[in-house]
Design a protein around this motif. Sequence first.
Motif, mmCIF file in Angstrom:
data_model
loop_
_atom_site.group_PDB
_atom_site.id
_atom_site.type_symbol
_atom_site.label_atom_id
_atom_site.label_comp_id
_atom_site.label_asym_id
_atom_site.label_seq_id
_atom_site.Cartn_x
_atom_site.Cartn_y
_atom_site.Cartn_z
ATOM 1 N N LEU A 1 0.828 -1.207 0.000
ATOM 2 C CA LEU A 1 0.000 0.000 0.000
ATOM 3 C C LEU A 1 0.860 1.254 0.000
ATOM 4 O O LEU A 1 0.542 2.244 -0.671
ATOM 5 C CB LEU A 1 -0.923 -0.022 1.221
ATOM 6 C CG LEU A 1 -2.107 0.923 1.235
ATOM 7 C CD1 LEU A 1 -3.009 0.697 0.039
ATOM 8 C CD2 LEU A 1 -2.883 0.736 2.523
ATOM 9 N N ILE B 1 -3.931 1.689 -8.552
ATOM 10 C CA ILE B 1 -5.130 1.078 -7.979
ATOM 11 C C ILE B 1 -4.936 -0.419 -7.748
ATOM 12 O O ILE B 1 -5.335 -0.956 -6.708
ATOM 13 C CB ILE B 1 -6.357 1.318 -8.897
ATOM 14 C CG1 ILE B 1 -6.595 2.813 -9.094
ATOM 15 C CG2 ILE B 1 -7.600 0.633 -8.354
ATOM 16 C CD1 ILE B 1 -6.919 3.553 -7.825
ATOM 17 N N GLY B 2 -4.301 -1.089 -8.688
ATOM 18 C CA GLY B 2 -4.072 -2.532 -8.535
ATOM 19 C C GLY B 2 -3.225 -2.864 -7.323
ATOM 20 O O GLY B 2 -3.554 -3.760 -6.547
ATOM 21 N N ALA C 1 -2.758 -0.907 -4.720
ATOM 22 C CA ALA C 1 -3.490 -0.490 -3.521
ATOM 23 C C ALA C 1 -4.499 -1.556 -3.113
ATOM 24 O O ALA C 1 -4.610 -1.899 -1.927
ATOM 25 C CB ALA C 1 -4.184 0.843 -3.759
ATOM 26 N N LEU C 2 -5.218 -2.114 -4.077
ATOM 27 C CA LEU C 2 -6.175 -3.181 -3.771
ATOM 28 C C LEU C 2 -5.470 -4.441 -3.278
ATOM 29 O O LEU C 2 -5.965 -5.121 -2.375
ATOM 30 C CB LEU C 2 -7.026 -3.488 -4.996
ATOM 31 C CG LEU C 2 -8.040 -2.412 -5.376
ATOM 32 C CD1 LEU C 2 -8.742 -2.783 -6.679
ATOM 33 C CD2 LEU C 2 -9.041 -2.184 -4.267
ATOM 34 N N LEU C 3 -4.307 -4.739 -3.864
ATOM 35 C CA LEU C 3 -3.524 -5.888 -3.400
ATOM 36 C C LEU C 3 -3.077 -5.677 -1.951
ATOM 37 O O LEU C 3 -3.133 -6.596 -1.135
ATOM 38 C CB LEU C 3 -2.311 -6.116 -4.302
ATOM 39 C CG LEU C 3 -1.372 -7.253 -3.884
ATOM 40 C CD1 LEU C 3 -2.084 -8.590 -3.950
ATOM 41 C CD2 LEU C 3 -0.131 -7.250 -4.745
ATOM 42 N N VAL D 1 -4.538 -3.812 0.394
ATOM 43 C CA VAL D 1 -5.699 -3.945 1.282
ATOM 44 C C VAL D 1 -6.108 -5.410 1.402
ATOM 45 O O VAL D 1 -6.467 -5.879 2.490
ATOM 46 C CB VAL D 1 -6.864 -3.065 0.767
ATOM 47 C CG1 VAL D 1 -8.138 -3.337 1.538
ATOM 48 C CG2 VAL D 1 -6.491 -1.590 0.860
ATOM 49 N N ALA D 2 -6.025 -6.161 0.301
ATOM 50 C CA ALA D 2 -6.364 -7.588 0.341
ATOM 51 C C ALA D 2 -5.389 -8.362 1.235
ATOM 52 O O ALA D 2 -5.808 -9.255 1.987
ATOM 53 C CB ALA D 2 -6.363 -8.170 -1.069
#
Length: 88
Positions: free
Chosen positions: A30, A46-47, A49-51, A53-54
């Motif tokens: 992140l 975005i990719g 950032a989502l990784l 958070v996941a």
Amino acid sequence: MVVPMRLYKTITVFSTLLAVIGILGGFVVLDVATDRAQAAASDVSIGLALLGVALIACGAGAYAFSTRFRTAGMGNAKDDADEGSHNG
């Protein structure tokens, strides 16, 4: 779920390890995605950032999963109805 002590120790060690790696790794990813929180909104990946958070969510889930196990001698605090209230 009641499990043997050896299995309980194994679950506790590895799930805690996975949780720490997942949460720390998620924050690192992140951080990279947001360029140390310095990037403009249009520059954020975005990719990644989502990784990140996941990974944080998976680390938290691994820890929560490990708390479901106990050994035969541990007991369960919410099932102990035989203790009276010592509140005055």
